[in-house]
Design an enzyme around this catalytic site. Sequence first.
Site, PDB file in Angstrom:
ATOM      1  N   HIS A  99       0.843  -1.194   0.000  1.00  0.00           N
ATOM      2  CA  HIS A  99       0.000   0.000   0.000  1.00  0.00           C
ATOM      3  C   HIS A  99       0.880   1.247   0.000  1.00  0.00           C
ATOM      4  O   HIS A  99       1.907   1.288   0.686  1.00  0.00           O
ATOM      5  CB  HIS A  99      -0.910   0.039   1.232  1.00  0.00           C
ATOM      6  CG  HIS A  99      -1.692  -1.209   1.440  1.00  0.00           C
ATOM      7  ND1 HIS A  99      -2.610  -1.684   0.525  1.00  0.00           N
ATOM      8  CD2 HIS A  99      -1.701  -2.096   2.465  1.00  0.00           C
ATOM      9  CE1 HIS A  99      -3.136  -2.805   0.977  1.00  0.00           C
ATOM     10  NE2 HIS A  99      -2.596  -3.078   2.151  1.00  0.00           N
ATOM     11  N   GLU A 116      -1.713  -0.104   8.429  1.00  0.00           N
ATOM     12  CA  GLU A 116      -2.713  -0.977   9.049  1.00  0.00           C
ATOM     13  C   GLU A 116      -2.089  -1.834  10.145  1.00  0.00           C
ATOM     14  O   GLU A 116      -0.868  -1.909  10.273  1.00  0.00           O
ATOM     15  CB  GLU A 116      -3.346  -1.876   7.986  1.00  0.00           C
ATOM     16  CG  GLU A 116      -2.345  -2.780   7.280  1.00  0.00           C
ATOM     17  CD  GLU A 116      -2.897  -3.433   6.025  1.00  0.00           C
ATOM     18  OE1 GLU A 116      -4.086  -3.299   5.745  1.00  0.00           O
ATOM     19  OE2 GLU A 116      -2.111  -4.084   5.313  1.00  0.00           O
ATOM     20  N   HIS A 174       3.542  -7.365   1.816  1.00  0.00           N
ATOM     21  CA  HIS A 174       2.923  -8.279   2.775  1.00  0.00           C
ATOM     22  C   HIS A 174       1.843  -9.119   2.095  1.00  0.00           C
ATOM     23  O   HIS A 174       1.409  -8.817   0.983  1.00  0.00           O
ATOM     24  CB  HIS A 174       2.297  -7.501   3.934  1.00  0.00           C
ATOM     25  CG  HIS A 174       1.193  -6.572   3.500  1.00  0.00           C
ATOM     26  ND1 HIS A 174       1.432  -5.320   2.988  1.00  0.00           N
ATOM     27  CD2 HIS A 174      -0.158  -6.721   3.476  1.00  0.00           C
ATOM     28  CE1 HIS A 174       0.285  -4.737   2.691  1.00  0.00           C
ATOM     29  NE2 HIS A 174      -0.696  -5.573   2.971  1.00  0.00           N
ATOM     30  N   ARG A 194      -1.129  -4.936  -6.254  1.00  0.00           N
ATOM     31  CA  ARG A 194      -0.753  -6.351  -6.285  1.00  0.00           C
ATOM     32  C   ARG A 194       0.557  -6.528  -7.039  1.00  0.00           C
ATOM     33  O   ARG A 194       0.739  -5.977  -8.125  1.00  0.00           O
ATOM     34  CB  ARG A 194      -1.834  -7.187  -6.982  1.00  0.00           C
ATOM     35  CG  ARG A 194      -3.157  -7.274  -6.264  1.00  0.00           C
ATOM     36  CD  ARG A 194      -4.044  -8.359  -6.896  1.00  0.00           C
ATOM     37  NE  ARG A 194      -5.442  -8.141  -6.564  1.00  0.00           N
ATOM     38  CZ  ARG A 194      -6.325  -7.584  -7.382  1.00  0.00           C
ATOM     39  NH1 ARG A 194      -5.948  -7.201  -8.586  1.00  0.00           N
ATOM     40  NH2 ARG A 194      -7.570  -7.410  -7.011  1.00  0.00           N
TER      41      ARG A 194
END
Length: 314
Positions: A99, A116, A174, A194
């Site tokens: 991200h 996150e 991740h 992705r």
Amino acid sequence: MALLKLRPSYKDYLWGGHRLVEKYNKEFDGDILAESWELSCHPDGPSYVVNGSYAGKTLQEYIDLEGKKVLGNNCQKFEEFPILAKFIDAKDNLSIQVHPDNEYALKNEGQYGKTEMWYIMDCEEGAFLYYGFKKEVSKEEFEERIKTDTLLEVLNAVPVQKGDVLFIEAGTIHAIGKGIVIAEIQQNSNVTYRVYDFGRVGKDGKKRELHIDKAVEVTNRVPISRKNTCYPHVASCDYFTVDCLNMDGKLISNVKGSVNEDSFVSILIMEGEGTISCGEEKIPYRKGDSFFMSAGSGEYEINGSCEALITTVE
């Protein structure tokens, strides 16, 4: 001032399972339920108010009608609702992804970046996830490994068990591995690049889109190093602070707290059952439920047995 019970939006991504329905009381009639967006003002999947005079409205509509004061003083620096909380059931591996940070995401995607945290709610024996690199990787090696399908060889595979917590800053490569159920607290963003997707195809029969050029631009290619502890919190950053509440229903069956003018409080129930009271409201809870208390709501009380994540903005 309000105690709101929320109903989520659902996502049927192809890697999902059915445990959120079977074990976490989600009312969804499809075959695959990958994610439930429990606390969300994001247009891609809002949460809805269940109780009171705002029942049926989205959380964002409630905020618009009541004003940003319900978010608290600490949230006035944000243009939008700052966080998104969700449950994730990974029956299969998620894609290897990254991200962007706020600067890159706002410039290129028109929304904020994404930092996150993950709380492992349940997992199968031997479950693991990918979290950063084993070693420093040059941009050229990164691109070459993506092209030759050897990227997994340099990723850090982390075995997990129930109760583990991982903090994933923007720019960290991740992926959640198969057999894991996670509670995720994140920035209010839906930007994902992705890098590798195991050759899978989507509902249209085509391989899912990759975002390699953008991923190469934003990925931090060195091993993860966190120098600062967030103790006593399970996670803390500029966008959210998360604490874990454990009540066994015997030695501890009652907890009291207070919601001041600084921040709203989000409560995500991962286990147990009981009641939450605030002002004149008293609402039963069970595993899988999500609650929002507006800033300035005052004293609240949780009774019963539960394992919950309590999120505020500091």
